[in-house]
Scaffold this motif. Structure first.
Motif, PDB file in Angstrom:
ATOM      1  N   PHE A  17     126.167 -70.108 -90.572  1.00 43.59           N
ATOM      2  CA  PHE A  17     124.942 -70.051 -88.896  1.00 43.59           C
ATOM      3  C   PHE A  17     124.012 -69.998 -89.103  1.00 43.59           C
ATOM      4  O   PHE A  17     122.959 -69.361 -89.627  1.00 43.59           O
ATOM      5  CB  PHE A  17     125.504 -68.984 -88.153  1.00 43.59           C
ATOM      6  N   ARG A  18     123.407 -69.845 -88.420  1.00 46.08           N
ATOM      7  CA  ARG A  18     122.209 -69.421 -87.718  1.00 46.08           C
ATOM      8  C   ARG A  18     121.775 -68.934 -86.113  1.00 46.08           C
ATOM      9  O   ARG A  18     122.406 -69.798 -85.391  1.00 46.08           O
ATOM     10  CB  ARG A  18     120.486 -70.058 -87.299  1.00 46.08           C
ATOM     11  N   GLY A  19     121.838 -67.652 -85.913  1.00 43.08           N
ATOM     12  CA  GLY A  19     121.773 -67.773 -84.711  1.00 43.08           C
ATOM     13  C   GLY A  19     121.041 -65.783 -84.531  1.00 43.08           C
ATOM     14  O   GLY A  19     119.574 -65.543 -84.994  1.00 43.08           O
ATOM     15  N   ARG A  20     121.421 -64.884 -83.084  1.00 40.85           N
ATOM     16  CA  ARG A  20     120.837 -63.670 -83.167  1.00 40.85           C
ATOM     17  C   ARG A  20     121.402 -62.484 -83.574  1.00 40.85           C
ATOM     18  O   ARG A  20     122.732 -63.117 -82.937  1.00 40.85           O
ATOM     19  CB  ARG A  20     120.269 -63.321 -81.924  1.00 40.85           C
ATOM     20  N   ALA A  80     110.945 -61.322 -92.498  1.00 39.12           N
ATOM     21  CA  ALA A  80     112.088 -61.837 -93.320  1.00 39.12           C
ATOM     22  C   ALA A  80     112.299 -61.422 -94.085  1.00 39.12           C
ATOM     23  O   ALA A  80     111.874 -61.492 -95.122  1.00 39.12           O
ATOM     24  CB  ALA A  80     112.108 -63.257 -92.879  1.00 39.12           C
ATOM     25  N   LEU A  81     113.813 -60.534 -95.060  1.00 39.76           N
ATOM     26  CA  LEU A  81     114.049 -60.830 -95.511  1.00 39.76           C
ATOM     27  C   LEU A  81     115.398 -60.578 -96.096  1.00 39.76           C
ATOM     28  O   LEU A  81     116.003 -60.930 -94.793  1.00 39.76           O
ATOM     29  CB  LEU A  81     114.032 -58.859 -96.298  1.00 39.76           C
ATOM     30  N   PRO A  82     116.556 -61.180 -97.285  1.00 38.21           N
ATOM     31  CA  PRO A  82     117.829 -61.005 -97.930  1.00 38.21           C
ATOM     32  C   PRO A  82     118.160 -60.133 -97.414  1.00 38.21           C
ATOM     33  O   PRO A  82     117.953 -58.554 -97.603  1.00 38.21           O
ATOM     34  CB  PRO A  82     117.848 -61.287 -98.142  1.00 38.21           C
ATOM     35  N   LEU A 112     122.588 -62.334 -95.359  1.00 40.31           N
ATOM     36  CA  LEU A 112     121.974 -62.424 -94.166  1.00 40.31           C
ATOM     37  C   LEU A 112     120.494 -62.428 -94.454  1.00 40.31           C
ATOM     38  O   LEU A 112     120.337 -61.649 -95.184  1.00 40.31           O
ATOM     39  CB  LEU A 112     121.930 -61.208 -93.448  1.00 40.31           C
ATOM     40  N   VAL A 113     119.896 -63.084 -94.035  1.00 37.46           N
ATOM     41  CA  VAL A 113     118.776 -63.970 -94.208  1.00 37.46           C
ATOM     42  C   VAL A 113     117.629 -63.485 -92.288  1.00 37.46           C
ATOM     43  O   VAL A 113     117.746 -64.480 -91.652  1.00 37.46           O
ATOM     44  CB  VAL A 113     117.781 -64.610 -95.080  1.00 37.46           C
ATOM     45  N   GLY A 114     116.396 -62.579 -92.273  1.00 35.36           N
ATOM     46  CA  GLY A 114     115.791 -62.801 -91.141  1.00 35.36           C
ATOM     47  C   GLY A 114     114.669 -61.712 -91.049  1.00 35.36           C
ATOM     48  O   GLY A 114     115.052 -61.472 -91.907  1.00 35.36           O
ATOM     49  N   VAL A 149     118.110 -58.412 -85.514  1.00 36.96           N
ATOM     50  CA  VAL A 149     118.198 -59.688 -86.328  1.00 36.96           C
ATOM     51  C   VAL A 149     118.054 -61.064 -85.565  1.00 36.96           C
ATOM     52  O   VAL A 149     119.236 -61.472 -85.003  1.00 36.96           O
ATOM     53  CB  VAL A 149     118.713 -59.895 -87.584  1.00 36.96           C
ATOM     54  N   ARG A 150     116.582 -61.785 -85.230  1.00 38.27           N
ATOM     55  CA  ARG A 150     116.929 -62.777 -84.523  1.00 38.27           C
ATOM     56  C   ARG A 150     115.968 -63.512 -85.096  1.00 38.27           C
ATOM     57  O   ARG A 150     114.076 -63.122 -84.114  1.00 38.27           O
ATOM     58  CB  ARG A 150     116.715 -61.981 -83.221  1.00 38.27           C
ATOM     59  N   PRO A 151     115.143 -64.258 -85.212  1.00 36.46           N
ATOM     60  CA  PRO A 151     116.822 -65.622 -85.654  1.00 36.46           C
ATOM     61  C   PRO A 151     117.295 -64.684 -87.147  1.00 36.46           C
ATOM     62  O   PRO A 151     116.464 -64.204 -87.673  1.00 36.46           O
ATOM     63  CB  PRO A 151     115.883 -67.191 -85.890  1.00 36.46           C
TER      64      PRO A 151
END
Length: 209
Positions: free
Chosen positions: A22-25, A142-144, A164-166, A196-198
């Motif tokens: 996914f990608r999102g918020r 941004a970080l994993p 998650l990465v964001g 976390v967005r995105p």
């Protein structure tokens, strides 16, 4: 729409196999509750047993597109730790079936009504919760990040090693309405909350534990 019949009059919707991407918020909040949250005997509370972890997600691109509200206590089992997802609502019938059959998640259908800085979630029994957000200025690079969770009943416990990465940022999350069906809150503002967005997320198949 009853969550036991996501597609009245027709066959249940097919669902894609894991992993889902996914990608999102995403918003995450730790809300203090009155008393201690119940934890199954095969798990142990992680830190304070009086904090309810609440995750609100808008999956805008990827395997499926839907909104989600999940909550439960933070727990551990041996060296594994994460959120025990004992309540979860989504607005997509395919996600309900896939979540139940792949990950053993107790997903139910709900509707999500959004404004720029709030959301109201309702299911066939009535209102569930309303949350309001106040964006903060501090944003990290941004970080994993791990996004682990537990699901399934005791004896068939599953661990989901999500990733998650964001770019996390601190945002205030406040509860503006809260159903009596949910654990009673000690206060309506989160002790800790962030967004976390995105993001980019991968949810692999579960591991039996």
């Amino acid at each position: 729409m009853p969550d036991s019949a996501p597609a009245p009059g027709g066959p249940p919707p097919p669902y894609p196999p894991a992993p889902w991407t996914f990608r999102g918020r995403l918003w995450v909040a730790l809300l203090p509750v009155r008393g201690r949250l119940p934890v199954p005997p095969d798990l142990r509370p992680l830190a304070c047993a009086s904090l309810l972890a609440v995750g609100l997600v808008r999956y805008r691109e990827g395997t499926l597109v839907y909104d989600e509200l999940a909550m439960g206590p933070l727990v551990r089992r041996g060296r594994r730790a994460g959120l025990l997802i004992d309540r979860i609502w989504v607005d997509d019938a395919t996600s309900v079936r896939g979540g139940r059959e792949i990950w053993g998640l107790p997903k139910r259908l709900a509707s999500f009504s959004w404004t720029d800085r709030s959301v109201h979630v309702t299911d066939h029994e009535g209102p569930i919760a309303s949350l309001a957000f106040t964006p903060g200025r501090l944003r990290l690079p941004a970080l994993p990040m791990p996004l682990p969770g537990f699901s399934g009943p005791a004896g068939r416990r599953l661990f989901v090693p999500g990733r998650l990465v964001g770019s996390p940022r601190f945002e205030r999350v406040a509860v503006t309405s809260w159903s009596e069906r949910l654990p009673p809150l000690e206060r309506t503002t989160a002790r800790i909350s962030l967004a976390v967005r995105p993001f980019r997320m991968t949810v692999p198949g579960p591991v039996r534990c």
